[in-house]
Scaffold this motif. Structure first.
Motif, PDB file in Angstrom:
ATOM      1  N   ALA A 460       0.722  -1.277  -0.112  1.00  0.00           N
ATOM      2  CA  ALA A 460       0.021  -0.013  -0.005  1.00  0.00           C
ATOM      3  C   ALA A 460       0.743   1.318  -0.051  1.00  0.00           C
ATOM      4  CB  ALA A 460      -0.835  -0.046   1.185  1.00  0.00           C
ATOM      5  N   ALA A 461       2.103   1.251   0.783  1.00  0.00           N
ATOM      6  CA  ALA A 461       2.924   2.592   0.700  1.00  0.00           C
ATOM      7  C   ALA A 461       3.444   2.682  -0.523  1.00  0.00           C
ATOM      8  CB  ALA A 461       4.035   2.267   1.806  1.00  0.00           C
ATOM      9  N   LEU A 462       3.879   1.461  -1.140  1.00  0.00           N
ATOM     10  CA  LEU A 462       4.570   1.608  -2.605  1.00  0.00           C
ATOM     11  C   LEU A 462       3.598   2.248  -3.470  1.00  0.00           C
ATOM     12  CD1 LEU A 462       6.178  -1.943  -2.793  1.00  0.00           C
ATOM     13  CD2 LEU A 462       7.469   0.258  -2.795  1.00  0.00           C
ATOM     14  N   LEU A 463       2.252   1.833  -3.380  1.00  0.00           N
ATOM     15  CA  LEU A 463       1.264   2.562  -4.234  1.00  0.00           C
ATOM     16  C   LEU A 463       0.904   3.700  -4.153  1.00  0.00           C
ATOM     17  CD1 LEU A 463      -0.874  -0.562  -4.484  1.00  0.00           C
ATOM     18  CD2 LEU A 463       0.407   0.256  -6.109  1.00  0.00           C
ATOM     19  N   HIS A 464       0.897   4.405  -2.758  1.00  0.00           N
ATOM     20  CA  HIS A 464       0.113   5.509  -2.374  1.00  0.00           C
ATOM     21  C   HIS A 464       1.074   6.490  -1.529  1.00  0.00           C
ATOM     22  CE1 HIS A 464      -3.355   4.088  -4.050  1.00  0.00           C
ATOM     23  NE2 HIS A 464      -3.346   2.936  -3.328  1.00  0.00           N
ATOM     24  N   SER A 465       2.256   6.028  -1.249  1.00  0.00           N
ATOM     25  CA  SER A 465       3.164   7.036  -0.219  1.00  0.00           C
ATOM     26  C   SER A 465       3.631   8.128  -0.989  1.00  0.00           C
ATOM     27  CB  SER A 465       4.244   6.334   0.209  1.00  0.00           C
ATOM     28  OG  SER A 465       5.058   7.388   0.967  1.00  0.00           O
ATOM     29  N   PRO A 466       3.165   9.399  -0.571  1.00  0.00           N
ATOM     30  CA  PRO A 466       3.781  10.667  -1.465  1.00  0.00           C
ATOM     31  C   PRO A 466       5.224  10.803  -1.355  1.00  0.00           C
ATOM     32  CG  PRO A 466       2.804  10.982   0.880  1.00  0.00           C
ATOM     33  CD  PRO A 466       2.683   9.709   0.443  1.00  0.00           C
ATOM     34  N   TYR A 467       6.183  10.026  -0.447  1.00  0.00           N
ATOM     35  CA  TYR A 467       7.491  10.304  -0.109  1.00  0.00           C
ATOM     36  C   TYR A 467       8.132   9.466  -1.090  1.00  0.00           C
ATOM     37  CZ  TYR A 467       5.625  12.640   3.892  1.00  0.00           C
ATOM     38  OH  TYR A 467       4.884  13.633   4.648  1.00  0.00           O
TER      39      TYR A 467
END
Length: 679
Positions: A460-467
């Motif tokens: 989920a972080a790979l898909l949506h993290s803004p950083y």
């Protein structure tokens, strides 16, 4: 204020091209369970807590205020069950005062103001009892209330209509009404909130309820509850049960009654265990392909539902300015006035789900009512809603795709973020809710579910993290991994490491693993004693150790900040020391689940630890060689994630539309759909 009846919900104003729609009606508990009364009616006074701006920024003052906010203001006043005359009618004793400023009966004005085409409402209250008084109140975002209007029953009964504007609710606030009975008592026969809406919004939508189950009795009872609610039937298109368990819902003793209640609207779909995401995706796919329902509602099987919440969610979705995901809240099934969270976000830097920053979790309405809880009056804007109860417009599924194929965990939050990015908001809507087993009674951070927690959080972080490199995601993963290692939780650490290795395999492996990953990880984790659960404590050796604990210190005491930092610094180094004599044959201590925190576990070379659900214990044993090996692998893989994050994120983002498409899911479901067609 008028004493004439309001326009009926079917009423149409031909001059203005509007229709009157019922938004919400007064309801009372279906089962007269006294534990839930505070969610419907309130006998307590309003004692508003201190404004946080008055508290200021001093940490000690904020801590003190947070503790004060949690203190109960309840006097213990009780409503007698016999006062509930029907689903909508309530009897008051002479001179009794009660408020409908409650979770299920107050009107969440700010949510309607922000997200829908409604700009004004009418409240109509029907009261029997001479001299009884109805008073309408509103609150503002900072929690303080204002008297709006009042009316008195001058004959035997009265029907009072109040015109109420929604303009002042841009940041938050509610409407509600209080009733004071006359000398002979009173009956509040009913109340309803209506609004004039454009004529093209006259018809209500319909919903496909999608329930994924491995619990036949609980899901059959839920189906029975849905079928028993007459008012709900026009809103139901299909109730789909994705049965993925060994024991089938159709074999439950409660199923015949459920089938009789729902009739042709019930569809049971049998498939392999593809987890929550596979079950919900099947329901989403069937709903999209069928194309007859306006919405698909994801609902857990192990819940007790407030059926009126489904009607309210559909109504809110019908009148939303744009297609909107409408989520319900979750109450504790075992402490039924306790709210899990009023609205959840994904904190972008840590990339972890949590209650919004100015909110509270595990909130007990039986201890402090809505009118006394200042923070509940500010509108809670969210990133997602859990799929224990979540209404998704079919048009959103058609545009952004179906669930991510991740078995369980993070499928709901990832979908909310994906929809938000596409311009479709999520609203956690007050007045729509289920009762669910609380997360705190589960071991999902340590058992087989820890694999899915960790893998899916990273995806989920790979898909949506803004950083660029996921913010603190990789660093926090490393910290948690070392904590599990130092806590002798080797099976959890190994599962988390496996999760990271599987992320590196790329997004196209996800569908193929849905049916096989769970048995693989269950077999894999049983190599370590901390994953071998014993229902009988006597299966494990008694506690023995050569030396007593240093200075006889207790594991009950929670260390201060300085002691915690020292323990965190020394714990990884301590694991390199030889195991103490006798610890390989005998546990050095027993720790109940509530005391099995890392700062206690790191003191021991072996320990018997009970699980959060209270059903079993496990033996934790320190293994320096295994520790060194896994620590090295842990450092290596986290370095790799830090180095390759940007490229990996692009890989997952490029594949997202494909792996969540109906076509990809159809291939995954083919073994069961083909068998269904053959039958």
């Amino acid at each position: 204020m008028s004493t004439t009846p309001a326009t009926t919900p079917a009423g149409t104003d031909t001059a203005t091209g509007t229709v009157t729609r019922l938004l919400q009606r007064q309801i009372l508990p279906l089962d007269r369970d006294t534990d839930v009364f505070p969610l419907y009616v309130d006998l307590e006074e309003a004692k508003l807590d201190t404004d946080r701006h008055d508290v200021g920024g001093d940490k000690a003052a904020k801590d003190l205020n947070n503790a004060a906010i949690r203190q109960s203001t309840s006097t213990g006043r009780k409503l007698h069950p016999d006062q509930i005359r029907s689903r909508t009618a309530l009897r008051l004793e002479p001179s009794q005062l009660l408020s409908f400023g409650t979770y299920f009966n107050a009107f969440p004005a700010s949510y309607w103001r922000r997200h829908t085409v409604v700009d004004a409402v009418e409240l109509t209250v029907d009261v029997t009892g001479p001299g009884s008084v109805v008073t309408v109140y509103k609150s503002m975002a900072r929690g303080h209330s204002q008297r709006v209007d009042a009316a008195t029953v001058e004959g035997d009964s009265g029907s009072f209509t109040f015109a109420l504007d929604l303009k002042p609710f841009v940041d938050g606030g509610w409407y509600w009404y209080d009733v004071v009975a006359g000398d002979d008592g009173a009956t509040v026969d009913g109340a309803r909130w209506t609004a004039e809406v454009p004529a093209d919004r006259a018809e209500h939508g319909t919903v496909d309820v999608c329930i994924t189950t491995m619990l036949p009795d609980m899901s059959a009872r839920l189906l029975g509850q849905l079928g028993d609610t007459e008012e709900l039937q026009p809103y139901l298109d299909t109730v789909m049960v994705m049965d993925q368990g060994k024991d089938k819902v159709t074999e439950s003793e409660y199923f015949p009654a459920a089938k009789a209640g729902l009739g042709d609207k019930l569809r049971v779909i049998v498939q392999g265990n593809l987890g929550g995401s596979g079950g919900y995706a099947r329901g989403q796919l069937e709903s999209v392909r069928k194309g007859t329902a306006t919405y698909a509602m994801m609902m857990d099987d192990d819940v007790v539902c407030e059926p009126e919440g489904i009607i309210r969610a559909v109504t809110f979705g019908d009148l939303a300015k744009r297609p909107t995901i409408v989520g319900g809240h979750m109450f504790n099934l075992y402490s039924r006035a306790q709210l899990h969270s009023f609205g959840e976000i994904v904190q972008p830097w840590r990339f972890w789900w949590q209650t919004r920053l100015d909110g509270y979790s595990q909130w007990d309405f039986g201890a402090r009512n809505l009118r006394s809880s200042r923070w509940l009056h500010k509108r809670a804007d969210v990133d997602f809603n859990g799929w224990f109860m979540c209404l998704i417009p079919r048009v959103v599924l058609e545009e952004v795709g179906l669930s991510l194929p991740v078995f369980i965990k993070w499928d709901d939050s990832e979908f909310g973020l994906r929809a938000k990015q596409a311009g479709y908001p999520t609203v956690s809507f007050p007045g729509a809710a289920v009762w669910h087993i609380p997360w705190t009674d589960k071991n999902d951070g340590l058992d087989w579910q820890s694999y899915f927690h960790h893998r899916n959080r990273i995806i989920a972080a790979l898909l949506h993290s803004p950083y660029e490199r996921g913010g603190r995601m990789v660093r926090e993963s490393l910290n948690h991994q070392i904590k599990h290692l130092a806590s002798l939780q080797y099976s959890t650490a190994e599962l988390r490491h496996l999760a990271m290795e599987d992320v590196l395999r790329g997004p196209h492996a996800l569908h193929g693993e849905l049916a096989t990953k769970l048995p693989e990880i269950n077999a894999f984790r049983k190599q370590w004693s901390d994953a071998q659960l014993h229902a009988d404590r006597d299966d494990l050796p008694e506690v023995r150790r050569k030396k007593p604990p240093k200075k006889g210190k207790s594991d009950i005491e929670i260390p201060g900040r300085k002691a915690t930092l020292v323990a965190a610094a020394l714990a990884p180094l301590r694991q390199l020391r030889p195991v103490r004599p006798m610890a390989e044959q005998y546990p050095e201590t027993e720790l109940p689940a509530m005391d099995a925190s890392w700062y206690n576990l790191v003191k021991y070379d072996s320990a018997v630890v009970s699980m959060n659900d209270g059903t079993s214990v496990a033996l934790y044993q320190r293994d320096p060689a295994h520790y060194r090996d896994l620590l090295k692998r842990t450092l290596d893989i986290h370095r790799r994630f830090h180095r390759e994050w940007p490229q990996l994120a692009q890989q997952y983002r490029d594949a997202l539309a494909e792996i969540t498409s109906p076509e990809a899911w159809e291939k995954t479901f083919a073994p069961w759909t083909d068998a269904e067609e053959r039958r």
